[in-house]
Scaffold this active site. Sequence first.
Site: not given
Ligand code: ADP
Length: 486
Positions: A181, A257, A291, A390
């Site tokens: 994903k 990570e 990061c 961050e």
């Molecule tokens: P950013 O906000 O900087 O995009 P995230 O940590 O939210 O960083 O996103 C990293 C990845 O995690 C993306 O692929 C995002 O779609 C996914 N993601 C965000 N929220 C969830 C969730 N609740 N469950 C699973 N995947 C998630």
Amino acid sequence: MEPTQFKPVDCLHFINGQFVSSLDGKTFDNINPSTEQVLGTVAEGGAAEIHLAVKAAKKALKGPWMKMGANERVAILRKVGDLILARQDQLAALESMDTGKPIWLSGSIDIPRSAYNFHFFSDYIRTITTETTQMDNIALNYAVRSPLGVIGLINPWNLPLLLLTWKLAPALAAGNTVVMKPAELTPMTATVLAEICRDAGIPDGVVNLVHGFGPNSAGAALVEHPDVNAISFTGETSTGKVIMASASKTLKRLSYELGGKNPNIIFADSNMDEVIETTLKSSFINQGEVCLCGSRIYVERSAYQGFLDKFVAKSRELVVGDPFEPTTKVGALISEEHYERVMGYIELAVEEGGTILLGGKRPEGLDKGYYLEPTIITGLNRDCRVVQEEIFGPVVTVIPFDSEDDLLDQVNDTQYGLSATVWTNDLRRAHRVAGQIEAGIVWVNTWFLRDLRTPFGGVKQSGIGREGGLHSFEFYSELKNICIKL
Ligand code: ADP
């Protein structure tokens, strides 16, 4: 400038060896952050598409991928790396369109290293052994290694192909099947990677890809799915917490990570030219959206002013702008939302009593695109939110220190613990300080130098587990002990 001969790609899911739309035909627009224009459309997946992808991945666990001998698997993974290199220019262009990062950076680091992830882990398969333990003349124990099963790979937008391959290559090398994903903001290179996996001969269902959003969408559905055995996640610490809560219902293995607020520590005895050259990168490369960036700079007081003068002067020279111009050093931030967030921290820095020595604003003449000048802030103390949280942009704080104790106190006063850099020519001090920093990775007189055999990961709220070499195989496989009475 005319960016490239390569056109953006529309992004479909890749399920059971086929590129497919969402069942309801839903899509969302993919925006180029350096122009704010639409690059194309992305299939918007949800629970239904995740279900199909997981079903295919589960079925493939009983298919040819499992029955394949090591020689064949090694050859196929090597071929994935070769095909990434063969399409390097296209992948670099797509990565820069999606992320806003300079094309030289995609072309010289992101994409070649993505290929290397496959070459490295395909070679590594042959080095894997397991242990035997003899209990006197009573019993002989031996461990056998098997794949974990279906792995969910959830990825961020800052190093899209590099981090995806960092997960995918070891997951496949250990014999698993996967559902990827990618981040919704950067879907293009993952789509091409699925094609490459197919062309390299990876059997149908082994590698699946579902595009979509995180919360209440494709990401959440992947974490909740009972047939997914593990999640490898790179992203924000706050997202990691949400995923952990949800994954607890099915007791999934997690490799995390997460965020960092990494110190870059400069002692007065270090080689300042080298320090400046590397600190420009560790502060502003990839717009500071890595990061591992060293966003908290600590300088021994006697060298503080001298460092600042040079660092500000050199940072001022960094060209911000069009990612496809070869002279550009700093491209665009990933999205409007993220841009506003980073700008919010710059306003906060002023409220907290900081001084913006450089940057803090959009460069003149760049009205479209999420561009921000390299930003250097002084005058803040350890309790300020700008020093603690961050920011993930081209923004650093610089703080003087007086003694090693004072330094370590400040450096470790954070919820994060991903990486650190220490600059000094005093060997004993280097070891002493490196040993006391709370971080998973400490560089001495360098930054971002990685040997893929070494453990990679963070402590505290920067991560869980280690990946790299054998550590990756440890996560992506299960050991079973077989005990034979003699
Ligand atoms: P950013 O906000 O900087 O995009 P995230 O940590 O939210 O960083 O996103 C990293 C990845 O995690 C993306 O692929 C995002 O779609 C996914 N993601 C965000 N929220 C969830 C969730 N609740 N469950 C699973 N995947 C998630």
